[in-house]
Design a protein around this motif. Structure first.
Motif, PDB file in Angstrom:
ATOM      1  N   ARG A  10      14.820 -48.301  45.030  1.00  0.00           N
ATOM      2  CA  ARG A  10      13.643 -47.519  45.383  1.00  0.00           C
ATOM      3  C   ARG A  10      13.757 -46.955  46.790  1.00  0.00           C
ATOM      4  N   PRO A  11      13.219 -45.746  46.994  1.00  0.00           N
ATOM      5  CA  PRO A  11      13.250 -45.171  48.342  1.00  0.00           C
ATOM      6  C   PRO A  11      12.339 -45.952  49.283  1.00  0.00           C
ATOM      7  N   GLN A  12      12.675 -45.951  50.547  1.00  0.00           N
ATOM      8  CA  GLN A  12      11.839 -46.578  51.566  1.00  0.00           C
ATOM      9  C   GLN A  12      10.727 -45.604  51.946  1.00  0.00           C
ATOM     10  N   ILE A  13       9.487 -46.044  51.807  1.00  0.00           N
ATOM     11  CA  ILE A  13       8.332 -45.181  52.055  1.00  0.00           C
ATOM     12  C   ILE A  13       7.470 -45.828  53.125  1.00  0.00           C
ATOM     13  N   GLY A  14       7.455 -45.229  54.306  1.00  0.00           N
ATOM     14  CA  GLY A  14       6.652 -45.751  55.398  1.00  0.00           C
ATOM     15  C   GLY A  14       5.728 -44.688  55.948  1.00  0.00           C
ATOM     16  N   GLU A  15       4.885 -45.078  56.887  1.00  0.00           N
ATOM     17  CA  GLU A  15       3.895 -44.158  57.429  1.00  0.00           C
ATOM     18  C   GLU A  15       4.529 -42.953  58.102  1.00  0.00           C
ATOM     19  N   ALA A  16       5.659 -43.145  58.790  1.00  0.00           N
ATOM     20  CA  ALA A  16       6.299 -42.021  59.477  1.00  0.00           C
ATOM     21  C   ALA A  16       6.741 -40.949  58.482  1.00  0.00           C
ATOM     22  N   LEU A  17       7.300 -41.384  57.343  1.00  0.00           N
ATOM     23  CA  LEU A  17       7.713 -40.430  56.309  1.00  0.00           C
ATOM     24  C   LEU A  17       6.505 -39.699  55.738  1.00  0.00           C
ATOM     25  N   VAL A  18       5.463 -40.435  55.402  1.00  0.00           N
ATOM     26  CA  VAL A  18       4.273 -39.810  54.812  1.00  0.00           C
ATOM     27  C   VAL A  18       3.649 -38.829  55.795  1.00  0.00           C
ATOM     28  N   ARG A  19       3.619 -39.199  57.086  1.00  0.00           N
ATOM     29  CA  ARG A  19       3.086 -38.307  58.110  1.00  0.00           C
ATOM     30  C   ARG A  19       3.845 -36.987  58.150  1.00  0.00           C
ATOM     31  N   ARG A  20       5.167 -37.066  58.104  1.00  0.00           N
ATOM     32  CA  ARG A  20       5.988 -35.845  58.153  1.00  0.00           C
ATOM     33  C   ARG A  20       5.775 -34.995  56.908  1.00  0.00           C
ATOM     34  N   LEU A  21       5.712 -35.637  55.742  1.00  0.00           N
ATOM     35  CA  LEU A  21       5.514 -34.887  54.507  1.00  0.00           C
ATOM     36  C   LEU A  21       4.170 -34.160  54.513  1.00  0.00           C
ATOM     37  N   VAL A  22       3.104 -34.869  54.870  1.00  0.00           N
ATOM     38  CA  VAL A  22       1.779 -34.253  54.874  1.00  0.00           C
ATOM     39  C   VAL A  22       1.691 -33.143  55.907  1.00  0.00           C
ATOM     40  N   ASP A  23       2.116 -33.421  57.132  1.00  0.00           N
ATOM     41  CA  ASP A  23       1.955 -32.445  58.205  1.00  0.00           C
ATOM     42  C   ASP A  23       2.758 -31.178  57.969  1.00  0.00           C
ATOM     43  N   SER A  24       3.930 -31.311  57.324  1.00  0.00           N
ATOM     44  CA  SER A  24       4.778 -30.131  57.115  1.00  0.00           C
ATOM     45  C   SER A  24       4.359 -29.316  55.900  1.00  0.00           C
ATOM     46  N   GLN A  25       3.846 -29.977  54.853  1.00  0.00           N
ATOM     47  CA  GLN A  25       3.543 -29.266  53.612  1.00  0.00           C
ATOM     48  C   GLN A  25       2.061 -28.948  53.440  1.00  0.00           C
ATOM     49  N   PHE A  26       1.200 -29.710  54.110  1.00  0.00           N
ATOM     50  CA  PHE A  26      -0.241 -29.461  54.040  1.00  0.00           C
ATOM     51  C   PHE A  26      -0.810 -29.425  55.461  1.00  0.00           C
ATOM     52  N   PRO A  27      -0.493 -28.374  56.202  1.00  0.00           N
ATOM     53  CA  PRO A  27      -0.913 -28.331  57.614  1.00  0.00           C
ATOM     54  C   PRO A  27      -2.419 -28.404  57.811  1.00  0.00           C
ATOM     55  N   GLN A  28      -3.191 -28.071  56.777  1.00  0.00           N
ATOM     56  CA  GLN A  28      -4.654 -28.176  56.917  1.00  0.00           C
ATOM     57  C   GLN A  28      -5.105 -29.620  57.094  1.00  0.00           C
ATOM     58  N   TRP A  29      -4.231 -30.581  56.737  1.00  0.00           N
ATOM     59  CA  TRP A  29      -4.573 -31.983  56.899  1.00  0.00           C
ATOM     60  C   TRP A  29      -3.680 -32.667  57.938  1.00  0.00           C
ATOM     61  N   ALA A  30      -2.947 -31.894  58.702  1.00  0.00           N
ATOM     62  CA  ALA A  30      -2.048 -32.463  59.711  1.00  0.00           C
ATOM     63  C   ALA A  30      -2.848 -33.279  60.722  1.00  0.00           C
ATOM     64  N   GLY A  31      -2.320 -34.425  61.055  1.00  0.00           N
ATOM     65  CA  GLY A  31      -2.947 -35.274  62.054  1.00  0.00           C
ATOM     66  C   GLY A  31      -4.088 -36.126  61.560  1.00  0.00           C
ATOM     67  N   MET A  32      -4.514 -35.945  60.302  1.00  0.00           N
ATOM     68  CA  MET A  32      -5.585 -36.799  59.779  1.00  0.00           C
ATOM     69  C   MET A  32      -5.103 -38.244  59.677  1.00  0.00           C
ATOM     70  N   ASP A  33      -6.010 -39.160  59.856  1.00  0.00           N
ATOM     71  CA  ASP A  33      -5.693 -40.574  59.868  1.00  0.00           C
ATOM     72  C   ASP A  33      -5.047 -41.011  58.562  1.00  0.00           C
ATOM     73  N   LEU A  34      -3.954 -41.778  58.663  1.00  0.00           N
ATOM     74  CA  LEU A  34      -3.273 -42.357  57.502  1.00  0.00           C
ATOM     75  C   LEU A  34      -3.425 -43.867  57.543  1.00  0.00           C
ATOM     76  N   ARG A  35      -3.800 -44.466  56.398  1.00  0.00           N
ATOM     77  CA  ARG A  35      -3.943 -45.917  56.311  1.00  0.00           C
ATOM     78  C   ARG A  35      -3.355 -46.387  54.984  1.00  0.00           C
ATOM     79  N   LEU A  36      -2.422 -47.314  55.050  1.00  0.00           N
ATOM     80  CA  LEU A  36      -1.807 -47.848  53.836  1.00  0.00           C
ATOM     81  C   LEU A  36      -2.850 -48.564  52.999  1.00  0.00           C
ATOM     82  N   PHE A  37      -2.862 -48.265  51.698  1.00  0.00           N
ATOM     83  CA  PHE A  37      -3.742 -48.955  50.759  1.00  0.00           C
ATOM     84  C   PHE A  37      -2.916 -49.990  50.019  1.00  0.00           C
TER      85      PHE A  37
END
Length: 299
Positions: A10-37
């Motif tokens: 399985r791929p390693q999925i951490g907050e830094a990766l998710v932050r980069r994916l969201v900020d680069s592909q959905f800039p309207q939500w860039a910088g919004m708070d991320l919290r692991l569920f």
């Protein structure tokens, strides 16, 4: 394949990766708070994105079609259903070493349904029956033919025959192998679905139900959504319900003997699959699937 081998691929999925994916592909939500569920289940890593959104990233290749499937079909089903379901708002693309499509959806508040809270509730059982009846009542129009439609075509119970018999042998001594074999043979021999194909959820168990204020409020995780025989969705009767609430559920949904028997077979097969893969490493899954298997044997 054991749990350790699954984890290793399985791929390693951490907050830094998710932050980069969201900020680069959905800039309207860039910088919004991320919290692991957590816990998020075996198929996805889930992050809250702000207060209104969630990000779901498949953990393994078996879940990679869910994001686009939900985006295409859930908006069409939602208006016909009596309980809330996920509202997809975007599908992200592979990037930064993450290999698969991923999803952004509206967050649904609620607590995961438990046996202790609602297992003995005939009202909850009837509410779930009404949800399934509504889902089955939506005409499955617009499904493409050929390869594009294969992901929505339900597979017969017989496809699980070899794996289920191997699992029965593997857990002999922990469960009654003779009783499981008898049930499995009866489920495979039961008459098939003799009606037009209908929609089914495909993974209808307690972990995919939410409750608020003591009542079921939402159904989530439609990765197994498909069209065909709805008997697979009867697994909820054996993962959640007591004998009395199960009887209320069956009566409200109007399930015939053959479909009920196939549903018991689905509950046995899926319970054994999860038990043999995860029970040794996850006590929560061990308890849930033990109940599922034993209740399926009771009927």
């Amino acid at each position: 394949m054991g749990a350790q081998r699954i984890a290793d691929t399985r791929p390693q999925i951490g907050e830094a990766l998710v932050r980069r994916l969201v900020d680069s592909q959905f800039p309207q939500w860039a910088g919004m708070d991320l919290r692991l569920f957590d816990p998020a289940g075996s198929d996805h890593v889930i992050y809250r994105l702000g207060e209104e959104l969630s990000v779901r990233l498949p953990r393994h290749s078996g879940a990679i079609g869910q994001a686009r499937k939900e985006l295409q079909w859930l908006p069409q089903l939602a208006p016909h259903l009596p309980l809330a379901i996920p509202v997809p708002v975007g599908v992200g693309e592979p990037d930064f070493g993450y290999p698969w499509p991923w999803a952004v959806s509206r967050w649904l508040d609620g607590e995961v349904v438990t046996v202790d809270a609602l297992g003995d509730s005939p009202g909850a059982a009837v509410e779930l029956a009404r949800f399934l009846a509504a889902l089955q009542g939506v005409a499955p129009d617009g499904i493409p033919d050929g390869n594009a439609g294969e992901a929505l075509t339900g597979r017969p119970l017989s496809d699980r025959d070899r794996a289920t018999r191997v699992a029965i042998a593997e857990v002999d001594g922990l469960f009654d192998a003779a009783a499981m074999t008898e049930l499995w043979d009866a489920a495979l021999s039961a008459p098939g679905w003799g009606h037009s194909p209908v929609w089914f959820h495909g993974d209808f168990h307690t972990g995919n139900l939410l409750a608020r204020d003591g009542r079921i409020s939402a159904v989530i995780d439609f990765g197994g959504l498909g069209v065909g025989d709805p008997a697979c969705d009867l697994m909820i009767a054996f993962t959640l319900m007591s004998a009395d609430s199960r009887a209320a559920f069956r009566d409200a949904l109007g399930v015939d003997d053959a479909t009920w028997m196939r549903g018991r077979g689905w509950a046995l097969a899926t319970g054994l699959n999860a038990y043999t893969h995860y029970a040794a490493v996850d006590p929560r899954v061990a308890a849930q699937t033990t109940r599922q298997i034993t209740q399926a044997l009771i009927g």
